[in-house]
Design an enzyme around this catalytic site. Structure first.
Site, PDB file in Angstrom:
ATOM      1  N   ARG A  21      32.475  37.769  25.262  1.00 36.10           N
ATOM      2  CA  ARG A  21      31.660  38.960  25.467  1.00 36.10           C
ATOM      3  C   ARG A  21      32.170  40.146  24.644  1.00 36.10           C
ATOM      4  O   ARG A  21      31.401  41.031  24.273  1.00 36.10           O
ATOM      5  CB  ARG A  21      31.647  39.330  26.951  1.00 36.10           C
ATOM      6  CG  ARG A  21      30.955  38.323  27.852  1.00 36.10           C
ATOM      7  CD  ARG A  21      30.833  38.849  29.274  1.00 36.10           C
ATOM      8  NE  ARG A  21      30.292  37.847  30.172  1.00 36.10           N
ATOM      9  CZ  ARG A  21      31.012  37.120  31.009  1.00 36.10           C
ATOM     10  NH1 ARG A  21      32.330  37.305  31.072  1.00 36.10           N
ATOM     11  NH2 ARG A  21      30.451  36.237  31.804  1.00 36.10           N
ATOM     12  N   ASN A  41      37.366  25.384  42.860  1.00 32.58           N
ATOM     13  CA  ASN A  41      38.394  24.637  43.595  1.00 32.58           C
ATOM     14  C   ASN A  41      38.592  25.155  45.013  1.00 32.58           C
ATOM     15  O   ASN A  41      39.023  24.414  45.893  1.00 32.58           O
ATOM     16  CB  ASN A  41      39.720  24.598  42.823  1.00 32.58           C
ATOM     17  CG  ASN A  41      40.194  25.962  42.384  1.00 32.58           C
ATOM     18  OD1 ASN A  41      39.553  26.976  42.646  1.00 32.58           O
ATOM     19  ND2 ASN A  41      41.323  25.987  41.707  1.00 32.58           N
ATOM     20  N   CYS A  42      38.272  26.423  45.272  1.00 35.92           N
ATOM     21  CA  CYS A  42      38.392  26.939  46.644  1.00 35.92           C
ATOM     22  C   CYS A  42      37.350  26.329  47.572  1.00 35.92           C
ATOM     23  O   CYS A  42      37.482  26.408  48.795  1.00 35.92           O
ATOM     24  CB  CYS A  42      38.260  28.458  46.646  1.00 35.92           C
ATOM     25  SG  CYS A  42      39.605  29.301  45.785  1.00 35.92           S
ATOM     26  N   ILE A 271      51.417  34.967  22.438  1.00 37.67           N
ATOM     27  CA  ILE A 271      51.066  34.018  23.498  1.00 37.67           C
ATOM     28  C   ILE A 271      50.966  34.768  24.822  1.00 37.67           C
ATOM     29  O   ILE A 271      51.877  35.495  25.205  1.00 37.67           O
ATOM     30  CB  ILE A 271      52.123  32.894  23.601  1.00 37.67           C
ATOM     31  CG1 ILE A 271      52.251  32.164  22.263  1.00 37.67           C
ATOM     32  CG2 ILE A 271      51.746  31.925  24.710  1.00 37.67           C
ATOM     33  CD1 ILE A 271      53.342  31.110  22.250  1.00 37.67           C
ATOM     34  N   GLY A 275      47.137  33.284  35.472  1.00 35.85           N
ATOM     35  CA  GLY A 275      46.901  32.345  36.557  1.00 35.85           C
ATOM     36  C   GLY A 275      48.155  31.989  37.324  1.00 35.85           C
ATOM     37  O   GLY A 275      49.153  32.706  37.307  1.00 35.85           O
ATOM     38  N   ASP A 276      48.104  30.840  38.002  1.00 32.86           N
ATOM     39  CA  ASP A 276      49.165  30.443  38.922  1.00 32.86           C
ATOM     40  C   ASP A 276      50.503  30.212  38.234  1.00 32.86           C
ATOM     41  O   ASP A 276      51.549  30.273  38.886  1.00 32.86           O
ATOM     42  CB  ASP A 276      48.769  29.155  39.655  1.00 32.86           C
ATOM     43  CG  ASP A 276      47.545  29.339  40.538  1.00 32.86           C
ATOM     44  OD1 ASP A 276      47.090  30.493  40.675  1.00 32.86           O
ATOM     45  OD2 ASP A 276      47.038  28.340  41.083  1.00 32.86           O
ATOM     46  N   TYR A 419      29.379  52.969  60.335  1.00 29.30           N
ATOM     47  CA  TYR A 419      29.299  52.637  61.757  1.00 29.30           C
ATOM     48  C   TYR A 419      27.866  52.561  62.231  1.00 29.30           C
ATOM     49  O   TYR A 419      27.048  53.443  61.986  1.00 29.30           O
ATOM     50  CB  TYR A 419      30.039  53.680  62.609  1.00 29.30           C
ATOM     51  CG  TYR A 419      29.605  53.646  64.059  1.00 29.30           C
ATOM     52  CD1 TYR A 419      29.817  52.506  64.832  1.00 29.30           C
ATOM     53  CD2 TYR A 419      28.930  54.713  64.628  1.00 29.30           C
ATOM     54  CE1 TYR A 419      29.393  52.442  66.141  1.00 29.30           C
ATOM     55  CE2 TYR A 419      28.496  54.666  65.943  1.00 29.30           C
ATOM     56  CZ  TYR A 419      28.726  53.524  66.696  1.00 29.30           C
ATOM     57  OH  TYR A 419      28.292  53.460  67.999  1.00 29.30           O
TER      58      TYR A 419
END
Length: 543
Positions: A21, A41-42, A271, A275-276, A419
């Site tokens: 993009r 994956n969730c 580099i 992520g994880d 509320y």
């Protein structure tokens, strides 16, 4: 510019799509070891249980759709074997035919994710994990083969979701967790309702226990018990995949993940890592944390793309906000748990609150329990946990936002929250946490925690100000029972020379009683969170 992205799920695909993009001319190659990219994956546990009926609903994109929409060269079943930083090449094996080739790059994005931890238990190779579509297909195949009993090893978020959905499938399910509670990131009194909910829906909990051997049709536990297990699902945690980064000479962080700067650059600025596999800046400690959450992975993928095109960006510190469904309950947390703060030796104060998800007079109000931790000197919010049948996500998101914004705990009282009776209360539970904090900090209502800690010191003589019916259903040992509306007339029944720990069901009536007693000169403190927190905490402590 040619950019090669290693890993085609949340972080990697977010980086690739965002980069397109921003730069139509960049050549973008995505190399994914698995057979699928950009999958949800969730959602895997929920297809396992049939809640998400169609498998295709988990497959958000294919290489073909990504090529058409974003002009991405996405190659599935292509495993990167090594990274050559000097020649700016990656060596790749095409798993379809076994051929090996080299791919050049100007910039490289590492998004290899994390792999499930597999403990060294005899027979563990029979166990399934649940991290990708291939794992899901393997479990579904076992179910189609006639599995009727299941053992889930690990009681964290994935383990709890898996146990719930295996019960939805009709399997007799046992959940084994080495910690003395389910959902170890939570404090014990906040995790106890989730344990009760699992048991109420037929999940056999084996807490404080470990699997020591996986047999052909059973799992043997440390106490010698053998649990039937046609299916074994392993969910004891994940470990960042750093092998490629290590072999390439990139620096690792103190927790074993890939070290990155604020723009997600590794020790080689050409580099990036997301992520994880990458360590995140800790929102509270100034160090780093490993937080394997999809929202962070997607956000950091976007930031990496911005870095690649020369934008000045910084990945904000991570709090670890997370949420999980447990049958009819929801549990959520952000920031630190109390047990973490204790380990760190950080000063803190605790607030517990029990209320309704919306106005009690409007039909359908559910229970809601909140726990808030804050620094007594700076008033900084350090963490929050919530559990209940409805409204948990709303409150934890407000608290996570307040924490990220650096609002003092007392500012919660003044937040202007939406509320109407179907959605909340005129005094929202988040506002009430602010009131509780003010009462505690000003000395208006000292408190003591269910385990005896807190500003009021150890427990004094328990004084139960609930109704007769509530008292009859359960009470603190040795408690003097005087309903709140009778307290003024029966004040003489309380010793004037002993400290008093006053409690009700959730804390509000006890607050009124404490103010009365202290105005009359008695040494009274409120049992924070009342009977509900005390009973949950003591039940959790008893296992």
């Amino acid at each position: 510019m040619k950019v090669v992205v290693i890993g085609g799920v949340a972080a990697g695909m977010s980086a690739a799509a965002r980069l397109r993009r921003l730069d139509e001319k960049a050549e973008i190659v995505v190399l994914e070891r698995g057979a699928y990219v950009s999958f949800a994956n969730c959602g895997l546990p929920y297809h396992l249980g049939g809640v998400i009926e169609e498998r295709e609903d988990l497959l958000l994109h294919t290489p073909d759709t990504l090529a058409r929409r974003f002009a991405l060269d996405v190659r599935v079943r292509n495993e990167v074997l090594s990274v050559d930083r000097e020649r700016q090449l990656v060596t790749v094996r095409d798993l379809a035919d076994g051929s090996v080739y080299e791919e050049g790059w100007d910039r490289l994005v590492l998004a290899p994710g994390a792999r499930p931890v597999v403990p060294p238990v005899p027979g563990i190779e029979r166990a399934h994990t649940l991290r990708d579509i291939a794992d899901l297909d393997g479990i579904l195949s076992a179910l189609a083969g006639g599995a009727r009993t299941a053992v889930v090893i690990g009681g964290g978020f994935i383990g709890v979701e898996a146990a719930e959905n295996l019960r939805h499938r009709g399997l007799t399910t046992t959940l084994v967790e080495a910690a003395p509670q389910v959902l170890p990131p939570f404090d014990p009194e906040m995790a106890q309702p989730a344990a009760a909910e699992l048991r109420a829906h037929g999940v056999d909990l084996r807490l404080g226990s470990q699997a020591v051997r996986v047999l052909p049709r059973e799992v043997e536990l440390a106490d010698g018990d053998r649990v039937p297990a046609d299916l074994v699902l392993l969910a004891v945690g994940v470990r960042p995949e750093t092998e490629l980064a290590e072999a390439a000479g990139l620096e690792r962080g103190p927790l074993g993940g890939i070290r990155v700067d604020g723009a997600l650059r590794t020790s080689d600025p050409r580099i990036l890592a997301v992520g994880d596999a990458a360590e995140k800046t800790d929102a509270l400690g100034g160090g780093t944390r490993l937080i394997p959450l999809a929202n962070l992975a997607n956000r950091h993928g976007r930031i990496a793309a911005d870095t690649l095109v020369g934008r000045t960006v910084t990945a904000g510190p991570a709090q670890g906000t997370a949420i999980v469904q447990v049958f009819g309950l929801t549990a959520a947390a952000t920031g630190r748990a109390e047990k973490e703060l204790r380990r760190e030796g950080r000063p803190y104060r605790v607030l517990h609150l029990h209320g309704g998800s919306h106005a009690g007079y409007y039909p359908g109000a559910g229970s809601l329990s909140l726990k808030l931790l804050f620094d007594p000197q700076t008033l900084r919010i350090l963490g929050a946990q919530a559990v209940g049948s409805d409204g948990v996500d709303k409150r934890i998101d407000v608290l996570a936002t307040a924490m990220a914004a650096g609002l003092p705990v007392t500012a919660l009282a003044d937040l202007e929250l939406a509320y109407a009776p179907p959605y909340g209360s005129a005094k929202d539970p988040v506002n009430l946490l602010g009131y509780l904090a003010d009462n505690l900090l000003t000395g208006t209502t000292p408190t003591v925690q269910w385990d005896g800690s807190g500003s009021g010191g150890a427990h004094g003589l328990p004084v139960d100000v609930r109704t007769k019916a509530e008292h009859a259903r359960g009470h603190l040992p040795g408690a003097v029972h005087i309903p709140l509306d009778e307290l003024r007339d029966r004040i003489g029944e309380l010793p004037a020379d002993r400290p008093l720990t006053v409690y009700c069901q959730g804390g509000q009536r006890a607050h009124t009683a404490v103010r009365l007693l202290r105005n009359l000169g008695l040494d009274a403190v409120n049992l924070d969170g009342g009977w509900l927190t005390w009973s949950a905490g003591t039940a959790a402590a008893a296992g």
